[in-house]
Write an enzyme that holds these catalytic residues in place. Structure first.
Site, PDB file in Angstrom:
ATOM      1  N   HIS A 132       0.840  -1.206   0.000  1.00  0.00           N
ATOM      2  CA  HIS A 132       0.000   0.000   0.000  1.00  0.00           C
ATOM      3  C   HIS A 132       0.870   1.250   0.000  1.00  0.00           C
ATOM      4  O   HIS A 132       0.636   2.188  -0.788  1.00  0.00           O
ATOM      5  CB  HIS A 132      -0.913  -0.023   1.230  1.00  0.00           C
ATOM      6  CG  HIS A 132      -1.663   1.240   1.469  1.00  0.00           C
ATOM      7  ND1 HIS A 132      -2.979   1.428   1.081  1.00  0.00           N
ATOM      8  CD2 HIS A 132      -1.284   2.407   2.069  1.00  0.00           C
ATOM      9  CE1 HIS A 132      -3.368   2.639   1.428  1.00  0.00           C
ATOM     10  NE2 HIS A 132      -2.363   3.261   2.031  1.00  0.00           N
ATOM     11  N   GLU A 133       1.869   1.273   0.862  1.00  0.00           N
ATOM     12  CA  GLU A 133       2.741   2.446   0.939  1.00  0.00           C
ATOM     13  C   GLU A 133       3.575   2.609  -0.328  1.00  0.00           C
ATOM     14  O   GLU A 133       3.797   3.737  -0.795  1.00  0.00           O
ATOM     15  CB  GLU A 133       3.642   2.348   2.171  1.00  0.00           C
ATOM     16  CG  GLU A 133       2.903   2.276   3.500  1.00  0.00           C
ATOM     17  CD  GLU A 133       1.926   3.420   3.703  1.00  0.00           C
ATOM     18  OE1 GLU A 133       2.116   4.494   3.090  1.00  0.00           O
ATOM     19  OE2 GLU A 133       0.968   3.253   4.466  1.00  0.00           O
ATOM     20  N   HIS A 136       1.558   4.368  -2.933  1.00  0.00           N
ATOM     21  CA  HIS A 136       1.560   5.825  -2.755  1.00  0.00           C
ATOM     22  C   HIS A 136       2.792   6.443  -3.417  1.00  0.00           C
ATOM     23  O   HIS A 136       2.709   7.512  -4.040  1.00  0.00           O
ATOM     24  CB  HIS A 136       1.552   6.184  -1.264  1.00  0.00           C
ATOM     25  CG  HIS A 136       0.198   6.192  -0.643  1.00  0.00           C
ATOM     26  ND1 HIS A 136      -0.882   6.856  -1.197  1.00  0.00           N
ATOM     27  CD2 HIS A 136      -0.259   5.617   0.507  1.00  0.00           C
ATOM     28  CE1 HIS A 136      -1.940   6.701  -0.418  1.00  0.00           C
ATOM     29  NE2 HIS A 136      -1.596   5.953   0.613  1.00  0.00           N
ATOM     30  N   GLU A 208      -6.520   6.854  -0.994  1.00  0.00           N
ATOM     31  CA  GLU A 208      -6.405   5.646  -0.174  1.00  0.00           C
ATOM     32  C   GLU A 208      -7.008   4.443  -0.884  1.00  0.00           C
ATOM     33  O   GLU A 208      -6.447   3.342  -0.839  1.00  0.00           O
ATOM     34  CB  GLU A 208      -7.064   5.869   1.188  1.00  0.00           C
ATOM     35  CG  GLU A 208      -6.363   6.885   2.060  1.00  0.00           C
ATOM     36  CD  GLU A 208      -4.897   6.547   2.282  1.00  0.00           C
ATOM     37  OE1 GLU A 208      -4.572   5.367   2.493  1.00  0.00           O
ATOM     38  OE2 GLU A 208      -4.072   7.478   2.246  1.00  0.00           O
TER      39      GLU A 208
END
Length: 289
Positions: A132-133, A136, A208
């Site tokens: 997930h990071e 980003h 998100e």
């Protein structure tokens, strides 16, 4: 281009706000000059140093492969899979469970996780959080989020300074053209923190959802991230991560959740909505992977 435009818009908004605050609080040409100077310094700081500021706010410490082999190798493996340079790896001390990424581009990026998250997440869930990071970083969300956090932090800090000055003889000189505007002082103290919140909300919550989807694609396991989010939300209620609220949007999950105002002004969608989106994505994954 969308992220770059939003970043420039945020920087422009900060400049205008600082100049306006200086004009109303200090007064006259002195206020304008000071405001322009503050805007220039803050813009440069937020653009080039926002990642370092974020890491410092959370007291994140860099770690090597020998210091944190499990985490380091996981970031290394997923970075190779995502075809991006490996970001710096950091650990935030404390038993709260959270994570964030920062950096203006993939070549100047960092991933940070708390000690708490390393203790409570199993392998597949931690991998989903790291993915997930990394998403980003791939999407350049880290630049916009970090700049927005620095902008909001600067606004909140300025409001606090103005508030403190009221207790120590006031602000603004008597020899300038306006002599300081009491209404401007009041508006700064009351409205500046609200403006900081609005800037945070300007960062779309869809970021998100996009990062969640990117994690699912990168790991092939959306359910692992869904479980991780639920586990992290429960942990955040017990041990919130104490830091400047301006940097809250960098985190994978709100450090304080379940409160009406917190949800109303949250820069994150609800965990329930994110979990539902991931479960829907699980059915589509074979066709979109």
């Amino acid at each position: 281009m969308g992220n770059q435009f939003k970043t420039l818009a945020l920087l422009a908004a900060l400049s205008g706000l600082l100049i306006a605050i200086s004009y109303w609080v200090i007064g006259g040409s002195s206020g304008l000059i000071i405001g322009i100077g503050l805007a220039a310094v803050t813009n440069l700081l937020s653009w080039y140093q926002s990642d370092k500021i974020a890491l410092a706010v959370y007291r994140a410490q860099p770690v090597s492969e020998s210091q944190a082999p499990r985490l380091y190798r996981m970031v290394q493996r997923l970075s190779q899979r995502a075809n991006i340079p490996m970001p710096g790896v950091y650990i935030v001390p404390g038993q709260t469970a959270n994570a964030f990424a920062t950096g203006r581009d993939p070549e100047h990026a960092a991933v940070a996780v708390t000690e708490g998250i390393l203790n409570i997440l199993p392998e597949d869930e931690l991998e989903a959080v790291i993915a997930h990071e990394l998403t980003h970083i791939i999407n350049r969300d880290t630049l916009t989020q970090a700049v927005a956090a620095t902008v909001a932090g600067a606004i909140s800090f300025l409001a606090q300074m103005v508030s403190y000055s009221l207790w120590f003889g006031g602000i603004g000189g008597r020899d300038n053209e306006r002599g300081g505007n009491p209404l401007g002082v009041l508006l700064t103290v009351v409205l500046a923190p609200i403006a900081a919140t609005i800037i945070q909300l300007a960062i779309s919550r869809t970021r998100e959802f996009s990062a969640d989807a990117g994690s699912a694609r990168l790991t092939g396991n959306p359910r692992a991230l869904a479980r991780a989010l639920q586990r992290l939300e429960a942990a955040a209620r017990q041990i919130p991560l104490n830091a400047n609220p301006a940097f809250e949007p960098l985190l994978i999950i709100n450090s304080i959740s379940g409160q009406f105002l917190g949800n109303l002004f949250s820069s994150h969608p609800s965990t329930e909505a994110r979990v539902q989106a991931l479960l829907k994505l699980e059915k589509q994954l074979p066709t979109i992977a």
